[in-house]
Scaffold this motif. Structure first.
Motif, PDB file in Angstrom:
ATOM      1  N   ALA A   1       0.720  -1.209  -0.037  1.00 34.52           N
ATOM      2  CA  ALA A   1      -0.004   0.234  -0.039  1.00 34.52           C
ATOM      3  C   ALA A   1       0.834   1.269   0.046  1.00 34.52           C
ATOM      4  O   ALA A   1       1.455   1.582   1.008  1.00 34.52           O
ATOM      5  CB  ALA A   1      -0.859   0.067   1.281  1.00 34.52           C
ATOM      6  N   ILE A   2       0.969   1.868  -1.210  1.00 31.11           N
ATOM      7  CA  ILE A   2       1.915   2.987  -1.419  1.00 31.11           C
ATOM      8  C   ILE A   2       1.052   4.299  -1.163  1.00 31.11           C
ATOM      9  O   ILE A   2       0.323   4.547  -1.765  1.00 31.11           O
ATOM     10  CB  ILE A   2       2.582   2.704  -2.742  1.00 31.11           C
ATOM     11  CG1 ILE A   2       3.286   1.598  -2.912  1.00 31.11           C
ATOM     12  CG2 ILE A   2       3.503   4.206  -3.099  1.00 31.11           C
ATOM     13  CD1 ILE A   2       3.714   1.251  -4.236  1.00 31.11           C
ATOM     14  N   ASP A   3       2.067   5.152  -0.337  1.00 29.99           N
ATOM     15  CA  ASP A   3       1.680   6.666  -0.251  1.00 29.99           C
ATOM     16  C   ASP A   3       1.896   7.371  -1.329  1.00 29.99           C
ATOM     17  O   ASP A   3       2.905   7.538  -2.138  1.00 29.99           O
ATOM     18  CB  ASP A   3       2.283   7.119   1.001  1.00 29.99           C
ATOM     19  CG  ASP A   3       1.947   8.679   1.291  1.00 29.99           C
ATOM     20  OD1 ASP A   3       1.274   9.145   0.518  1.00 29.99           O
ATOM     21  OD2 ASP A   3       2.720   8.953   2.339  1.00 29.99           O
ATOM     22  N   ALA A   4       0.639   7.276  -2.352  1.00 28.74           N
ATOM     23  CA  ALA A   4       0.801   8.030  -3.583  1.00 28.74           C
ATOM     24  C   ALA A   4       1.416   9.444  -3.572  1.00 28.74           C
ATOM     25  O   ALA A   4       1.998   9.887  -4.403  1.00 28.74           O
ATOM     26  CB  ALA A   4      -0.757   8.095  -4.036  1.00 28.74           C
ATOM     27  N   TYR A   5       0.967  10.449  -2.630  1.00 28.21           N
ATOM     28  CA  TYR A   5       1.418  11.711  -2.437  1.00 28.21           C
ATOM     29  C   TYR A   5       3.084  11.634  -2.348  1.00 28.21           C
ATOM     30  O   TYR A   5       3.620  12.463  -2.809  1.00 28.21           O
ATOM     31  CB  TYR A   5       0.665  12.734  -1.440  1.00 28.21           C
ATOM     32  CG  TYR A   5      -0.678  13.258  -1.767  1.00 28.21           C
ATOM     33  CD1 TYR A   5      -0.744  14.710  -1.728  1.00 28.21           C
ATOM     34  CD2 TYR A   5      -1.612  12.497  -2.364  1.00 28.21           C
ATOM     35  CE1 TYR A   5      -1.844  15.367  -2.068  1.00 28.21           C
ATOM     36  CE2 TYR A   5      -2.664  13.063  -2.873  1.00 28.21           C
ATOM     37  CZ  TYR A   5      -2.912  14.656  -2.702  1.00 28.21           C
ATOM     38  OH  TYR A   5      -3.971  15.226  -2.694  1.00 28.21           O
TER      39      TYR A   5
ATOM     40  N   ALA B   1       8.899  -6.831 -10.944  1.00 30.55           N
ATOM     41  CA  ALA B   1       9.272  -7.639  -9.825  1.00 30.55           C
ATOM     42  C   ALA B   1       8.361  -8.334  -8.993  1.00 30.55           C
ATOM     43  O   ALA B   1       8.925  -9.176  -8.007  1.00 30.55           O
ATOM     44  CB  ALA B   1      10.212  -6.763  -8.839  1.00 30.55           C
ATOM     45  N   GLY B   2       7.327  -8.573  -9.528  1.00 25.79           N
ATOM     46  CA  GLY B   2       6.265  -9.439  -9.102  1.00 25.79           C
ATOM     47  C   GLY B   2       5.436  -8.544  -8.024  1.00 25.79           C
ATOM     48  O   GLY B   2       4.405  -9.274  -7.245  1.00 25.79           O
ATOM     49  N   ILE B   3       5.819  -7.471  -7.554  1.00 23.27           N
ATOM     50  CA  ILE B   3       4.830  -6.468  -6.587  1.00 23.27           C
ATOM     51  C   ILE B   3       3.452  -6.305  -7.088  1.00 23.27           C
ATOM     52  O   ILE B   3       3.302  -5.734  -8.376  1.00 23.27           O
ATOM     53  CB  ILE B   3       5.674  -5.411  -6.362  1.00 23.27           C
ATOM     54  CG1 ILE B   3       6.910  -5.907  -5.721  1.00 23.27           C
ATOM     55  CG2 ILE B   3       4.954  -4.486  -5.111  1.00 23.27           C
ATOM     56  CD1 ILE B   3       8.080  -4.577  -5.558  1.00 23.27           C
ATOM     57  N   LYS B   4       2.554  -6.321  -6.071  1.00 23.97           N
ATOM     58  CA  LYS B   4       1.411  -5.772  -6.275  1.00 23.97           C
ATOM     59  C   LYS B   4       0.918  -4.523  -5.652  1.00 23.97           C
ATOM     60  O   LYS B   4       0.533  -4.503  -4.644  1.00 23.97           O
ATOM     61  CB  LYS B   4       0.084  -6.799  -6.014  1.00 23.97           C
ATOM     62  CG  LYS B   4       0.475  -8.274  -6.863  1.00 23.97           C
ATOM     63  CD  LYS B   4      -0.452  -9.333  -6.179  1.00 23.97           C
ATOM     64  CE  LYS B   4      -1.917  -9.072  -6.758  1.00 23.97           C
ATOM     65  NZ  LYS B   4      -2.744 -10.218  -6.311  1.00 23.97           N
ATOM     66  N   PRO B   5       1.189  -3.324  -6.441  1.00 23.08           N
ATOM     67  CA  PRO B   5       1.132  -2.160  -5.818  1.00 23.08           C
ATOM     68  C   PRO B   5      -0.169  -1.484  -5.826  1.00 23.08           C
ATOM     69  O   PRO B   5      -1.094  -1.785  -6.585  1.00 23.08           O
ATOM     70  CB  PRO B   5       2.056  -1.268  -6.560  1.00 23.08           C
ATOM     71  CG  PRO B   5       1.893  -1.851  -8.067  1.00 23.08           C
ATOM     72  CD  PRO B   5       1.859  -3.493  -7.903  1.00 23.08           C
ATOM     73  N   VAL B   6      -0.664  -0.809  -4.627  1.00 20.31           N
ATOM     74  CA  VAL B   6      -1.787  -0.146  -4.560  1.00 20.31           C
ATOM     75  C   VAL B   6      -1.587   1.223  -4.154  1.00 20.31           C
ATOM     76  O   VAL B   6      -0.836   1.454  -3.247  1.00 20.31           O
ATOM     77  CB  VAL B   6      -2.474  -0.637  -3.396  1.00 20.31           C
ATOM     78  CG1 VAL B   6      -3.986  -0.073  -3.093  1.00 20.31           C
ATOM     79  CG2 VAL B   6      -2.846  -2.265  -3.420  1.00 20.31           C
TER      80      VAL B   6
ATOM     81  N   ALA C   1      -2.808  -5.942   2.999  1.00 23.04           N
ATOM     82  CA  ALA C   1      -1.467  -5.548   2.363  1.00 23.04           C
ATOM     83  C   ALA C   1      -0.337  -5.857   3.187  1.00 23.04           C
ATOM     84  O   ALA C   1      -0.354  -5.904   4.394  1.00 23.04           O
ATOM     85  CB  ALA C   1      -1.141  -3.990   1.975  1.00 23.04           C
ATOM     86  N   TYR C   2       0.894  -6.236   2.594  1.00 19.44           N
ATOM     87  CA  TYR C   2       2.066  -6.841   3.471  1.00 19.44           C
ATOM     88  C   TYR C   2       2.577  -5.636   4.048  1.00 19.44           C
ATOM     89  O   TYR C   2       3.005  -5.808   5.409  1.00 19.44           O
ATOM     90  CB  TYR C   2       2.973  -7.435   2.627  1.00 19.44           C
ATOM     91  CG  TYR C   2       4.382  -7.788   3.008  1.00 19.44           C
ATOM     92  CD1 TYR C   2       4.320  -8.864   3.812  1.00 19.44           C
ATOM     93  CD2 TYR C   2       5.349  -6.787   2.452  1.00 19.44           C
ATOM     94  CE1 TYR C   2       5.816  -9.108   4.493  1.00 19.44           C
ATOM     95  CE2 TYR C   2       6.580  -7.047   3.206  1.00 19.44           C
ATOM     96  CZ  TYR C   2       7.003  -8.231   4.038  1.00 19.44           C
ATOM     97  OH  TYR C   2       7.955  -8.223   4.619  1.00 19.44           O
ATOM     98  N   ALA C   3       2.777  -4.650   3.295  1.00 15.33           N
ATOM     99  CA  ALA C   3       3.638  -3.149   3.910  1.00 15.33           C
ATOM    100  C   ALA C   3       3.266  -1.826   3.411  1.00 15.33           C
ATOM    101  O   ALA C   3       2.356  -2.259   2.403  1.00 15.33           O
ATOM    102  CB  ALA C   3       5.000  -3.470   3.628  1.00 15.33           C
ATOM    103  N   ALA C   4       3.210  -1.008   4.099  1.00 13.83           N
ATOM    104  CA  ALA C   4       3.137   0.250   3.722  1.00 13.83           C
ATOM    105  C   ALA C   4       4.371   0.862   3.001  1.00 13.83           C
ATOM    106  O   ALA C   4       5.228   0.756   3.405  1.00 13.83           O
ATOM    107  CB  ALA C   4       2.617   1.564   4.947  1.00 13.83           C
ATOM    108  N   GLY C   5       4.049   1.475   1.823  1.00  8.62           N
ATOM    109  CA  GLY C   5       5.200   2.067   1.065  1.00  8.62           C
ATOM    110  C   GLY C   5       5.524   3.623   1.242  1.00  8.62           C
ATOM    111  O   GLY C   5       4.514   4.104   0.676  1.00  8.62           O
TER     112      GLY C   5
END
Length: 338
Positions: free
Chosen positions: A25-29, A71-76, A166-170
């Motif tokens: 789960a990626i911080d988009a801003y 890389a096989g990552i599933k970004p949100v 989600a596995y982690a926050a990005g």
């Protein structure tokens, strides 16, 4: 942006491949600002289309996010909503800093000092116009889920990790740890070679993993005490106490047990202290989101970027091919991705 707690936490370097199959789960801003900051010409000028619209962020979302998918990552991507009212002071201060940086950038360009110009250009980055809407549109065409947070994106990302969606926050910031994210991954969007500021030296930047509970155990503190430490240092919601860094804040909080005791020793106070603590402990988040990966729409991506923003059709087409191949790679059915 965000509180700097890097001196307190162990950061484990990993490869992108170590995150294969994991939802981040990626911080988009936060990511958008990174793209605006680093994707620039040598004198600091961002990428711009024929209508004068900045496109650095779109370039980053296409090419660098494709690297993650490969890389096989599933970004949100999680976008901020309305900021808390007591963040307004920070927002105004950032505007002032960016305005001053823009002036210094212009001066450095006039002198022909590209290195100085680039540095100030990075600090002048700001989100405006249709950047957010365009980013969401492109990510949708790429088949990637977007989550709209009611308030802070990192709080929403942390909630999604705690909820095991989600596995982690990005994020580059450490705020997600304050919001309770069990795992945070840094350097996702900036991994690779990076030039050191003011030097003709390049270093390898790798993704880093930080585990909240392990960090708290090593420090001998609770998450609530970590929040107290952050408030002493300074966050997006308070300027902190002058002269107090992470290590000194840690000693003060461990000595007194909480920030109130530390502030008593320092004979000072923090405005809106109770409200800020509540924000970190019980932030405004929503459980109403859908994480669904779809097949990238190659025609829509090419039309949007090439016809709409003057991107090279050859380069975009190659990236789209990579994205399509990565989405399908190693899958027996389409259901796993879309």
């Amino acid at each position: 942006m965000g509180v700097d707690l890097g001196d307190l936490f162990d950061r484990k370097e990993i490869e992108l491949s170590d995150l294969k199959g994991k939802i981040i789960a990626i911080d988009a801003y936060n990511t958008l600002y990174q793209f605006l900051s680093i994707i620039r010409q040598r004198d600091g000028t961002p990428l711009i289309d024929s209508r004068g619209e900045i496109t650095s962020h779109l370039s980053g979302f296409l090419y660098r996010t494709t690297n993650l998918v490969e890389a096989g990552i599933k970004p949100v991507f999680v976008f901020d909503g309305a900021p808390p009212a007591f963040k307004n002071t920070t927002i105004e201060e950032r505007k002032k800093i960016r305005t001053e940086a823009k002036e210094k950038w212009d001066e450095a360009k006039a002198r022909g000092d590209e290195e100085e110009a680039f540095k100030h250009a990075q600090a002048s980055s700001r989100i405006g116009g249709n950047m957010i809407e365009d980013a969401k549109l492109l990510l949708g065409f790429m088949g990637l889920p977007v989550v709209q947070a009611p308030s802070e994106g990192e709080a929403q990302a942390a909630f999604m990790v705690r909820n095991k969606d989600a596995y982690a926050a990005g994020s580059q910031d450490y705020d997600a740890l304050l919001f309770g994210a069990p795992i945070v991954v840094r350097n996702l969007a900036v991994s690779g070679k990076r030039k050191l500021p003011g030097k003709s030296v390049y270093v390898d930047v790798k993704p880093e993993v930080i585990e909240l509970e392990k960090g708290l155990e090593l420090l001998g503190i609770s998450r609530e005490q970590l929040i107290d430490i952050a408030l002493l240092v300074g966050t997006d919601y308070d300027e902190g106490i002058k002269g107090i860094g992470p290590k000194k804040a840690l000693k003060l909080v461990k000595k007194h047990g909480n920030i109130e005791g530390a502030l008593g020793e320092l004979s000072t106070e923090i405005k809106n202290l109770a409200e800020i603590k509540v924000l970190f402990v019980a932030p405004d988040v929503t459980p109403d989101y859908e994480l669904r990966w779809k097949k990238p729409d190659s025609a829509a991506i090419i039309k949007f970027l090439c016809e709409g923003h003057d991107f090279s059709q050859e380069r975009v087409s190659k990236a789209v091919e990579r994205l399509l191949e990565a989405s399908d790679e190693g899958q027996q059915t389409l259901d796993k991705w879309f």
